[in-house]
Design a protein around this motif. Structure first.
Motif, PDB file in Angstrom:
ATOM      1  N   HIS A 108       0.826  -1.202   0.000  1.00  0.00           N
ATOM      2  CA  HIS A 108       0.000   0.000   0.000  1.00  0.00           C
ATOM      3  C   HIS A 108       0.861   1.254   0.000  1.00  0.00           C
ATOM      4  O   HIS A 108       0.376   2.352  -0.224  1.00  0.00           O
ATOM      5  CB  HIS A 108      -0.877   0.039   1.267  1.00  0.00           C
ATOM      6  N   GLU A 109       2.147   1.065   0.308  1.00  0.00           N
ATOM      7  CA  GLU A 109       2.988   2.234   0.561  1.00  0.00           C
ATOM      8  C   GLU A 109       3.912   2.531  -0.607  1.00  0.00           C
ATOM      9  O   GLU A 109       4.649   1.651  -1.069  1.00  0.00           O
ATOM     10  CB  GLU A 109       3.818   1.985   1.824  1.00  0.00           C
ATOM     11  N   ASP A 110       3.895   3.772  -1.020  1.00  0.00           N
ATOM     12  CA  ASP A 110       4.769   4.206  -2.107  1.00  0.00           C
ATOM     13  C   ASP A 110       6.239   4.026  -1.734  1.00  0.00           C
ATOM     14  O   ASP A 110       7.071   3.700  -2.576  1.00  0.00           O
ATOM     15  CB  ASP A 110       4.497   5.682  -2.447  1.00  0.00           C
ATOM     16  N   GLU A 111       6.543   4.211  -0.455  1.00  0.00           N
ATOM     17  CA  GLU A 111       7.937   4.056  -0.016  1.00  0.00           C
ATOM     18  C   GLU A 111       8.443   2.653  -0.268  1.00  0.00           C
ATOM     19  O   GLU A 111       9.593   2.443  -0.621  1.00  0.00           O
ATOM     20  CB  GLU A 111       8.042   4.342   1.490  1.00  0.00           C
ATOM     21  N   VAL A 112       7.559   1.687  -0.026  1.00  0.00           N
ATOM     22  CA  VAL A 112       7.921   0.288  -0.263  1.00  0.00           C
ATOM     23  C   VAL A 112       8.048   0.046  -1.763  1.00  0.00           C
ATOM     24  O   VAL A 112       9.023  -0.554  -2.234  1.00  0.00           O
ATOM     25  CB  VAL A 112       6.877  -0.657   0.362  1.00  0.00           C
ATOM     26  N   ALA A 113       7.079   0.549  -2.502  1.00  0.00           N
ATOM     27  CA  ALA A 113       7.077   0.354  -3.951  1.00  0.00           C
ATOM     28  C   ALA A 113       8.341   0.939  -4.584  1.00  0.00           C
ATOM     29  O   ALA A 113       8.844   0.421  -5.593  1.00  0.00           O
ATOM     30  CB  ALA A 113       5.837   0.984  -4.565  1.00  0.00           C
ATOM     31  N   ALA A 114       8.859   1.989  -3.982  1.00  0.00           N
ATOM     32  CA  ALA A 114      10.026   2.658  -4.545  1.00  0.00           C
ATOM     33  C   ALA A 114      11.276   1.784  -4.551  1.00  0.00           C
ATOM     34  O   ALA A 114      12.252   2.102  -5.224  1.00  0.00           O
ATOM     35  CB  ALA A 114      10.300   3.953  -3.769  1.00  0.00           C
ATOM     36  N   HIS A 115      11.217   0.642  -3.810  1.00  0.00           N
ATOM     37  CA  HIS A 115      12.345  -0.293  -3.850  1.00  0.00           C
ATOM     38  C   HIS A 115      12.319  -1.147  -5.100  1.00  0.00           C
ATOM     39  O   HIS A 115      13.282  -1.851  -5.388  1.00  0.00           O
ATOM     40  CB  HIS A 115      12.317  -1.202  -2.619  1.00  0.00           C
ATOM     41  N   CYS A 116      11.193  -1.132  -5.804  1.00  0.00           N
ATOM     42  CA  CYS A 116      11.045  -1.990  -6.985  1.00  0.00           C
ATOM     43  C   CYS A 116      11.414  -1.220  -8.249  1.00  0.00           C
ATOM     44  O   CYS A 116      11.578  -0.005  -8.242  1.00  0.00           O
ATOM     45  CB  CYS A 116       9.609  -2.485  -7.075  1.00  0.00           C
ATOM     46  N   GLN A 117      11.508  -1.995  -9.361  1.00  0.00           N
ATOM     47  CA  GLN A 117      11.843  -1.349 -10.629  1.00  0.00           C
ATOM     48  C   GLN A 117      10.601  -0.865 -11.347  1.00  0.00           C
ATOM     49  O   GLN A 117      10.662  -0.039 -12.219  1.00  0.00           O
ATOM     50  CB  GLN A 117      12.511  -2.361 -11.573  1.00  0.00           C
ATOM     51  N   ARG A 118       9.467  -1.491 -11.001  1.00  0.00           N
ATOM     52  CA  ARG A 118       8.285  -1.320 -11.802  1.00  0.00           C
ATOM     53  C   ARG A 118       7.070  -1.354 -10.883  1.00  0.00           C
ATOM     54  O   ARG A 118       7.063  -2.110  -9.902  1.00  0.00           O
ATOM     55  CB  ARG A 118       8.232  -2.485 -12.791  1.00  0.00           C
ATOM     56  N   VAL A 119       6.079  -0.510 -11.193  1.00  0.00           N
ATOM     57  CA  VAL A 119       4.895  -0.448 -10.344  1.00  0.00           C
ATOM     58  C   VAL A 119       3.653  -0.728 -11.185  1.00  0.00           C
ATOM     59  O   VAL A 119       3.416  -0.063 -12.195  1.00  0.00           O
ATOM     60  CB  VAL A 119       4.753   0.928  -9.659  1.00  0.00           C
ATOM     61  N   VAL A 120       2.883  -1.760 -10.763  1.00  0.00           N
ATOM     62  CA  VAL A 120       1.617  -2.069 -11.440  1.00  0.00           C
ATOM     63  C   VAL A 120       0.502  -1.638 -10.507  1.00  0.00           C
ATOM     64  O   VAL A 120       0.449  -2.083  -9.355  1.00  0.00           O
ATOM     65  CB  VAL A 120       1.501  -3.575 -11.742  1.00  0.00           C
ATOM     66  N   ARG A 121      -0.356  -0.752 -10.969  1.00  0.00           N
ATOM     67  CA  ARG A 121      -1.463  -0.285 -10.126  1.00  0.00           C
ATOM     68  C   ARG A 121      -2.765  -0.893 -10.630  1.00  0.00           C
ATOM     69  O   ARG A 121      -3.040  -0.896 -11.831  1.00  0.00           O
ATOM     70  CB  ARG A 121      -1.541   1.243 -10.150  1.00  0.00           C
ATOM     71  N   LEU A 122      -3.542  -1.441  -9.695  1.00  0.00           N
ATOM     72  CA  LEU A 122      -4.817  -2.062 -10.056  1.00  0.00           C
ATOM     73  C   LEU A 122      -5.972  -1.177  -9.611  1.00  0.00           C
ATOM     74  O   LEU A 122      -5.861  -0.414  -8.648  1.00  0.00           O
ATOM     75  CB  LEU A 122      -4.967  -3.431  -9.363  1.00  0.00           C
ATOM     76  N   ARG A 123      -7.065  -1.298 -10.340  1.00  0.00           N
ATOM     77  CA  ARG A 123      -8.314  -0.715  -9.849  1.00  0.00           C
ATOM     78  C   ARG A 123      -9.465  -1.574 -10.351  1.00  0.00           C
ATOM     79  O   ARG A 123      -9.537  -1.880 -11.537  1.00  0.00           O
ATOM     80  CB  ARG A 123      -8.486   0.728 -10.341  1.00  0.00           C
ATOM     81  N   ASP A 124     -10.324  -1.973  -9.447  1.00  0.00           N
ATOM     82  CA  ASP A 124     -11.505  -2.763  -9.808  1.00  0.00           C
ATOM     83  C   ASP A 124     -11.165  -4.012 -10.609  1.00  0.00           C
ATOM     84  O   ASP A 124     -11.878  -4.363 -11.560  1.00  0.00           O
ATOM     85  CB  ASP A 124     -12.467  -1.906 -10.631  1.00  0.00           C
ATOM     86  N   GLY A 125     -10.066  -4.658 -10.261  1.00  0.00           N
ATOM     87  CA  GLY A 125      -9.722  -5.910 -10.916  1.00  0.00           C
ATOM     88  C   GLY A 125      -9.123  -5.744 -12.297  1.00  0.00           C
ATOM     89  O   GLY A 125      -9.072  -6.690 -13.076  1.00  0.00           O
TER      90      GLY A 125
END
Ligand SMILES: Nc1ncnc2c1ncn2[C@@H]1O[C@H](COP(=O)(O)OP(=O)(O)OP(=O)(O)O)[C@@H](O)[C@H]1O
Ligand SMILES: [Mg+2]
Lengths: 255, 413
Positions: A211-228
């Motif tokens: 849920h946290e952007d800070e955590v996501a920032a450790h990754c190379q890529r961010v996939v965001r979901l909405r409503d499946g």
């Protein structure tokens, strides 16, 4: 939009097509996933984000072969996992997947070592040298001096390390972590994340739900979901979470 | 496909599961423990009794025979009145005179009489009327004084033989030969002391006063139609078959039984009793088996119940095991093994208690069970029964566990 990022990581390890999951609760039908497409390459480190109820956990359970989709296809390492029976799936989970849970899921009466050994109990192949392998995995997560402790004798962070050691024991193709730091404080979160990063650097493919952007920032890529469905799929630098990148660089240096 | 490590951890898990829930496991296994313990104890007692009785039959000898009055099967009562069926003194005389294969024969009739010596009086002692051959037939001899002679019989002398217990109970001097006693109000002279034979089977003759008088005298003391039996000996066991035919022939002729008519007596050799006893023992063993079957059924239901509780308590654990790669079969076997282990531990405790009880039986004075022991087949059978119970009653919970959906299981609670 998602394709360029996946292509950059090489041949797809995970390929999900039109994945749908429908829950029926009484007369209600809940569309947890509505035709989701996703491709993840080897040695990627991907964050999956989205508001509560957007289907992150549902997707992770599919990817981890813990659950089967209502419709759609899932290719893991080129094999169509969505057509497999319970026995084959168990084998895939044993050999190809390492799962890290938010609530650790350790067996309370077993020692750290025994917990880490658990996947070898169900291994069809090489189970010999299990002690050495389990010890090596524990050492890898920095718990070589907590080998014979039981979960209730360990801190939350240490418990999650045991769970990670268990997940990486069989050298899985992918390491899946559903909110692995959800129950941890920020300092411990940082430790766990740097462990994930180190594993990634050694070649491990990792998918983390957060849920946290800070955590996501450790990754190379961010996939965001909405409503499946996939809302956005961007390299970290282009995602809003990218704003924490500099901070990590500074924090990482000070560590 | 399931590696040795799986079996190792499954077995250790089964035991640690029992250990972690000791009291619960104990209560669950109680039905099995009690069932197995009581059955093994019964079988032990029976085994002890059997070897005792068989060895005793053997010491009695295979050349011995018995004659009883016997109403033919399915015959109307009024066609064969009891007084016609009873053995008559003349018949035993005929056997002695005419049966060449009979080496020794004696009639035996028992009558309960009051016996007095000085101011000591015992009521209702069994007084047996016998012939001199009795010693040879029974293999019990006179240790002091003299046995009866044919003259004692023929002239109906008022003499008697007694045993050590009778001497003690009547407060007679250590060597009472020649002393008088009052039997049924008549004066008898003690002619000799009959040796005491330890531990006759079925508690017969065990430590009780015995008094013997000449058969001809007993006849007079009896009522008109009295019961007597005949015991005798053939020259050798090899002649037992032929000898029995001879005795039957003589009796049939004396009773005027036409060919084809049923016999109103029974001639039996010792092997017949061995057969009967074996049948009886087998029957009791079967009943004991029935008890164990019922208790295992009851115990099994308890096992099933506790395994269902265990499955629902450990749903999350099952989910996790599946998540790290446990196949449905592995989970099934795990829980089956747990149920079987629980049953086997119960069986083990039961057999141990049964053995202890068997040991206790050997120490009961006068119970004749000093050879009581749990035979190996009973132990093996108990364990097999317990294992089968575990499999049968553990199957439903184990299948339930194996069928759990991994993600549902992990979401449990
Ligand atoms: N077993 C289930 N039965 C019925 N509906 C379910 C089930 N599991 C999930 N759902 C529904 O599916 C949707 C997606 O759930 P999911 O757990 O994937 O969300 P999530 O993104 O992980 O949320 P969170 O961030 O709160 O963990 C939700 O609306 C949820 O109510
Ligand atoms: Mg979730």
């Amino acid at each position: 939009m998602a394709e360029p990022a996946a292509a950059a990581a090489g041949a797809p390890l995970i390929e999900v097509r039109a994945l749908a999951k429908i829950y029926r609760v009484g007369v209600e039908t809940i569309h947890a996933l509505r035709g989701l497409d996703l491709t993840i390459g080897r040695n990627e480190m991907v964050a999956i984000m989205g508001s509560s109820g957007s289907g992150k956990s549902t997707l992770m359970n599919m990817l981890g072969c813990l659950d089967r989709p209502t419709s759609g296809a899932y290719f893991l390492n080129g094999r169509d996992v969505s057509r497999m029976g319970a026995r084959e799936l168990a084998l895939v989970r044993n050999e190809e997947i390492g799962f890290v849970f938010q609530s650790f899921e350790l067996l309370p009466r077993q020692t750290a070592l025994e917990n880490v050994e658990l996947p070898l109990v169900y291994a069809t192949g090489a189970w010999r040298g299990r002690r050495a392998r389990a010890l090596a995995a524990l050492e890898r997560v920095g718990l070589q001096d907590r080998v014979h402790h039981r979960p209730n004798q360990l801190s939350g962070g240490q418990r999650q390390r045991v769970a990670i050691a268990r997940a990486i024991l069989n050298k899985p193709a992918i390491l899946l972590a559903d909110e692995p730091t959800g129950n941890l404080d920020s300092a411990t979160t940082a430790e766990i994340l740097s462990l994930f990063r180190a594993l990634h650097q050694e070649g491990q493919t990792i998918v983390i739900v957060t849920h946290e952007d800070e955590v996501a920032a450790h990754c190379q890529r961010v996939v965001r979901l909405r409503d499946g469905r996939v809302l956005s799929d961007l390299p970290i630098a282009q995602d809003v979470a990218g704003r924490f990148l500099a901070q990590h660089a500074a924090g990482g240096a000070s560590c | 496909m399931l590696n040795p490590l799986f079996w190792l951890q499954a077995i250790s898990l089964a035991f640690s599961q029992i250990w972690a829930n000791k009291s619960r496991a104990f209560l669950t296994a109680l039905g099995i423990i009690v069932g197995v313990a009581s059955t093994t104890a019964v079988i032990a007692a029976l085994t002890g009794l059997k070897s005792k009785v068989l060895s005793e039959f053997e010491s009695v000898g295979a050349s011995k025979f018995f004659v009883f009055p016997d109403r033919p099967d399915n015959a109307p009562r009024n066609m064969y009145p009891w007084e016609k069926i009873l053995l008559k003194p003349a018949e035993v005389v005929a056997i002695r005179e005419e049966c060449t294969l009979v080496k020794a024969v004696t009639p035996i009739t028992e009558v309960g009489l009051d016996v007095e010596s000085g101011d000591k009086r015992i009521e209702g002692i069994t007084v047996a009327g016998i012939w001199p051959d009795w010693h040879q037939v029974q293999n019990r001899f006179v240790v002091e004084g003299r046995p009866f002679s044919q003259i004692d019989i023929d002239s109906e002398r008022q003499v008697c033989l007694i045993n050590e217990d009778a001497i003690r109970e009547l407060d007679l001097p250590a060597n009472p030969v020649g002393e008088p006693v009052l039997i049924g109000g008549r004066r008898f002279m003690i002619a000799g002391i009959v040796e005491t034979v330890q531990a006759r089977f079925f508690g017969m003759n065990t430590s009780s006063a015995e008094i013997f008088i000449p058969f001809s005298v007993a006849e007079k003391l009896q009522e008109r139609n009295f019961f007597m039996r005949i015991e005798g000996m053939f020259a050798s066991p090899a002649e037992a078959e032929q000898g029995q035919d001879e005795v039957r022939f003589v009796l049939r002729r004396m009773r005027g039984i036409q060919p084809g008519e049923p016999e109103t007596f029974q001639v039996a050799a010792i092997d017949k009793f061995i057969e009967q006893f074996k049948t009886l023992a087998a029957g009791i063993t079967a009943i004991a088996g029935g008890i164990v079957a019922i208790s295992l059924l009851v115990g099994g239901i308890g096992i099933m119940n506790i395994m269902l509780v265990s499955v629902s308590e450990r749903t999350r654990e099952i989910g996790l095991r599946k998540a790290v790669g446990a196949t449905p079969l592995a989970i099934l076997l795990q829980f089956l093994l747990e149920a079987v282990t629980l049953c086997l531990v119960g069986g083990f405790v039961g057999v141990a208690i049964g053995r202890l009880a068997a040991f206790g039986l050997t120490k009961i004075p006068g119970a004749q069970l000093e050879q009581a022991d749990v035979p190996l087949w009973a132990v093996a059978l108990s364990f097999i029964f317990c294992a089968v119970t575990g499999v049968v009653f553990g199957m439903f919970p184990a299948v339930k566990a194996a069928r759990l959906d991994p993600i549902e299981a992990l979401r449990h609670e």
